[in-house]
Scaffold this motif. Structure first.
Motif, PDB file in Angstrom:
ATOM      1  N   THR A 222      50.480  40.232  49.442  1.00 54.71           N
ATOM      2  CA  THR A 222      49.164  40.644  49.915  1.00 54.71           C
ATOM      3  C   THR A 222      49.359  41.935  50.703  1.00 54.71           C
ATOM      4  N   ALA A 223      48.281  42.427  51.312  1.00 60.35           N
ATOM      5  CA  ALA A 223      48.401  43.628  52.140  1.00 60.35           C
ATOM      6  C   ALA A 223      49.342  43.377  53.317  1.00 60.35           C
ATOM      7  N   ASP A 224      49.391  42.119  53.794  1.00 67.85           N
ATOM      8  CA  ASP A 224      50.235  41.790  54.946  1.00 67.85           C
ATOM      9  C   ASP A 224      51.723  41.857  54.620  1.00 67.85           C
ATOM     10  N   THR A 225      52.074  41.628  53.360  1.00 70.04           N
ATOM     11  CA  THR A 225      53.497  41.587  52.990  1.00 70.04           C
ATOM     12  C   THR A 225      53.873  42.712  52.026  1.00 70.04           C
ATOM     13  N   VAL A 253      51.884  42.394  42.000  1.00 68.76           N
ATOM     14  CA  VAL A 253      50.697  41.566  41.786  1.00 68.76           C
ATOM     15  C   VAL A 253      50.131  41.243  43.166  1.00 68.76           C
ATOM     16  N   VAL A 254      48.989  41.869  43.494  1.00 69.24           N
ATOM     17  CA  VAL A 254      48.431  41.758  44.837  1.00 69.24           C
ATOM     18  C   VAL A 254      47.381  40.644  44.867  1.00 69.24           C
ATOM     19  N   ASP A 255      47.656  39.612  45.638  1.00 70.50           N
ATOM     20  CA  ASP A 255      46.736  38.476  45.753  1.00 70.50           C
ATOM     21  C   ASP A 255      45.569  38.879  46.657  1.00 70.50           C
ATOM     22  N   LEU A 256      44.373  38.967  46.060  1.00 70.35           N
ATOM     23  CA  LEU A 256      43.195  39.424  46.792  1.00 70.35           C
ATOM     24  C   LEU A 256      42.111  38.345  46.875  1.00 70.35           C
ATOM     25  N   HIS A 257      42.507  37.086  46.688  1.00 73.49           N
ATOM     26  CA  HIS A 257      41.495  36.034  46.616  1.00 73.49           C
ATOM     27  C   HIS A 257      40.740  35.870  47.937  1.00 73.49           C
ATOM     28  N   SER A 258      41.331  36.302  49.054  1.00 74.97           N
ATOM     29  CA  SER A 258      40.671  36.144  50.349  1.00 74.97           C
ATOM     30  C   SER A 258      39.744  37.308  50.683  1.00 74.97           C
ATOM     31  N   TYR A 291      55.945  53.705  36.440  1.00 79.68           N
ATOM     32  CA  TYR A 291      56.837  53.505  37.577  1.00 79.68           C
ATOM     33  C   TYR A 291      56.132  52.822  38.746  1.00 79.68           C
ATOM     34  N   VAL A 292      54.835  53.075  38.898  1.00 82.86           N
ATOM     35  CA  VAL A 292      54.052  52.479  39.987  1.00 82.86           C
ATOM     36  C   VAL A 292      52.947  51.629  39.374  1.00 82.86           C
ATOM     37  N   ILE A 293      53.116  50.311  39.418  1.00 82.78           N
ATOM     38  CA  ILE A 293      52.159  49.401  38.790  1.00 82.78           C
ATOM     39  C   ILE A 293      51.628  48.426  39.840  1.00 82.78           C
ATOM     40  N   ILE A 294      50.325  48.538  40.126  1.00 76.89           N
ATOM     41  CA  ILE A 294      49.674  47.677  41.115  1.00 76.89           C
ATOM     42  C   ILE A 294      48.597  46.878  40.396  1.00 76.89           C
ATOM     43  N   LEU A 295      48.782  45.565  40.326  1.00 80.32           N
ATOM     44  CA  LEU A 295      47.870  44.696  39.575  1.00 80.32           C
ATOM     45  C   LEU A 295      47.048  43.839  40.538  1.00 80.32           C
ATOM     46  N   PRO A 296      45.727  44.031  40.586  1.00 80.24           N
ATOM     47  CA  PRO A 296      44.879  43.246  41.498  1.00 80.24           C
ATOM     48  C   PRO A 296      44.590  41.844  40.969  1.00 80.24           C
ATOM     49  N   ASP A 297      45.100  40.837  41.668  1.00 80.91           N
ATOM     50  CA  ASP A 297      44.852  39.437  41.311  1.00 80.91           C
ATOM     51  C   ASP A 297      43.674  38.952  42.152  1.00 80.91           C
ATOM     52  N   TRP A 298      42.451  39.266  41.692  1.00 79.34           N
ATOM     53  CA  TRP A 298      41.257  39.070  42.514  1.00 79.34           C
ATOM     54  C   TRP A 298      41.016  37.612  42.893  1.00 79.34           C
ATOM     55  N   ASP A 299      41.264  36.689  41.991  1.00 84.54           N
ATOM     56  CA  ASP A 299      40.989  35.286  42.329  1.00 84.54           C
ATOM     57  C   ASP A 299      42.240  34.511  42.730  1.00 84.54           C
ATOM     58  N   GLY A 300      43.399  35.159  42.688  1.00 84.60           N
ATOM     59  CA  GLY A 300      44.639  34.516  43.116  1.00 84.60           C
ATOM     60  C   GLY A 300      45.194  33.502  42.140  1.00 84.60           C
ATOM     61  N   LYS A 301      44.548  33.333  40.974  1.00 85.38           N
ATOM     62  CA  LYS A 301      44.983  32.303  40.031  1.00 85.38           C
ATOM     63  C   LYS A 301      46.346  32.613  39.416  1.00 85.38           C
ATOM     64  N   THR A 302      46.612  33.894  39.163  1.00 80.99           N
ATOM     65  CA  THR A 302      47.908  34.244  38.564  1.00 80.99           C
ATOM     66  C   THR A 302      49.033  33.959  39.537  1.00 80.99           C
ATOM     67  N   THR A 303      48.827  34.297  40.800  1.00 77.84           N
ATOM     68  CA  THR A 303      49.834  34.015  41.821  1.00 77.84           C
ATOM     69  C   THR A 303      50.102  32.516  41.903  1.00 77.84           C
ATOM     70  N   LYS A 304      49.031  31.726  41.935  1.00 77.43           N
ATOM     71  CA  LYS A 304      49.191  30.267  41.985  1.00 77.43           C
ATOM     72  C   LYS A 304      49.833  29.744  40.709  1.00 77.43           C
ATOM     73  N   GLY A 305      49.509  30.380  39.580  1.00 73.92           N
ATOM     74  CA  GLY A 305      50.044  29.921  38.303  1.00 73.92           C
ATOM     75  C   GLY A 305      51.555  29.989  38.221  1.00 73.92           C
ATOM     76  N   PHE A 306      52.152  30.863  39.020  1.00 74.30           N
ATOM     77  CA  PHE A 306      53.610  30.958  39.044  1.00 74.30           C
ATOM     78  C   PHE A 306      54.228  29.994  40.055  1.00 74.30           C
ATOM     79  N   GLY A 307      53.405  29.113  40.621  1.00 68.44           N
ATOM     80  CA  GLY A 307      53.917  28.096  41.528  1.00 68.44           C
ATOM     81  C   GLY A 307      54.318  28.621  42.884  1.00 68.44           C
ATOM     82  N   LEU A 308      53.776  29.774  43.285  1.00 69.47           N
ATOM     83  CA  LEU A 308      54.163  30.378  44.559  1.00 69.47           C
ATOM     84  C   LEU A 308      53.267  29.901  45.686  1.00 69.47           C
TER      85      LEU A 308
END
Length: 347
Positions: A222-225, A253-258, A291-308
């Motif tokens: 996230t922005a915090d990390t 992959v930036v988790d933006l669900h919040s 070289y610079v790839i920033i992917l917005p994970d708006w609902d956070g589902k992809t992040t959760k899908g990887f079990g993180l």
């Protein structure tokens, strides 16, 4: 300017209006508005009143270019300064919007309603966001959060994001990658990455996770990390074998669900700015969009899908092979070392 009687006709006498005119003003203007820092009985200070009246006339001069002869219609006028704001709210510097209103200091980077101190919650312009509406939303949500905390119930906050996914192009598969615990040092999988396609912030490049076509490492944060993710990125790129984007893809992959829908524009601009800044420092001959790839994970589902777990606290990562298979994931201490160890499995 705000004309209040449009929304509430009863707030002014018949045929009248309540007009608010305001401009941002510096707390330290003219030696703190002529008080020199002595705020005791400041309203009786002749220099303070002179400066306040001068500011009033300057604002009225500006508005009369839009509303001619406004002065002739004024029945009553009340004027406030940053010192007035301080007197009634005790906000530092008479601030009306809390901390600085910038993209970098919006929503997720402001003070959180929850604090490390038991039973202490925060609300107001210094937390969710500046301005009347944001402060009211903050008060409503914090009160509901407190009720949920006391009752031990789950509360859906008004400021929570909608289910709509913005800028995420398509989801052709809802494959979930299972793990027994996101805190395991390394978890190996036999499954493929989900067939989720993102539009990268800044470059607009479309990236489908299960068909990147080369060794890849996904950094979930996230922005915090984000700084922790950048350290992992640098550690990987420091290895000669991984310096070129033709040999390995590193995607954030930036988790933006919040982030509420209301603030997504700020988040998008922040990511675009990050892309532009990073693009200026890449090695010569490298393509910025690769070289610079920033992917917005708006609902956070992809992040959760990887079990993180919570990536606002600890960065997570996943390493993929050339066929899009998940070699392993990691979330914990020494992420740089574990990232390199997983990459060796697909070298």
């Amino acid at each position: 300017m705000t004309c209040y009687d449009i929304a509430d006709p009863d707030c002014a006498p018949e045929g009248g209006s309540v007009l608010n005119i305001f401009s941002l003003a510096d707390w330290n203007t003219d030696n703190q508005w002529g008080t020199g820092g002595n705020l005791e009985n400041y309203s009786d200070n002749p220099q303070y009143n002179e400066l306040k009246n001068a500011a009033t006339e300057a604002l009225l001069d500006r508005v009369e270019k839009i509303i001619p002869n406004l002065r002739k219609s004024i029945k009553y006028i009340e004027v406030g300064t940053p010192i007035t704001n301080w007197r009634y709210s005790r906000n530092v510097g008479g601030a009306i919007y809390g901390t600085e209103q910038t993209v970098e200091n919006a929503y997720t980077t402001r003070l959180n309603a929850k604090t490390p101190i038991k039973n202490l919650f925060l609300t107001g312009a210094w937390t969710f966001g500046g301005g009347m509406s944001a402060a009211l939303l903050s008060g409503r949500d914090t009160s509901r959060m407190v009720i949920g905390y006391m009752d031990g119930t789950t509360v859906t906050l008004m400021t929570a994001p909608s289910e709509e996914i913005s800028n995420q192009v398509s989801v052709s598969s809802e494959v979930e990658i299972k793990s027994s615990s996101s805190q395991l040092p390394v978890t190996n999988y036999q499954s493929s990455a989900p067939a989720v396609t993102f539009k990268a912030a800044g470059s607009g490049r479309e990236v489908t996770l299960n068909s990147i076509g080369k060794r890849s490492i996904l950094l979930f944060h996230t922005a915090d990390t984000s700084e922790d993710a950048e350290r992992i990125n640098k550690a990987v790129r420091a290895v000669d074998e991984y310096q070129a984007c033709t040999s390995i893809t590193i995607a954030n992959v930036v988790d933006l669900h919040s982030v509420p829908k209301l603030f997504r524009g700020f988040a998008e601009k922040s990511m675009r700015d990050s892309f532009e800044k990073a693009s200026k420092s890449i090695p010569q001959g490298q393509d910025p969009q690769d070289y610079v790839i920033i992917l917005p994970d708006w609902d956070g589902k992809t992040t959760k899908g990887f079990g993180l777990g919570d990536t606002s606290k600890v960065v997570g990562l996943a390493v993929l092979d050339e066929q899009g298979g998940v070699v392993g994931t990691y979330q914990g201490n020494e992420p740089e070392r574990h990232a390199l160890e997983l990459l060796k499995k697909v070298s």
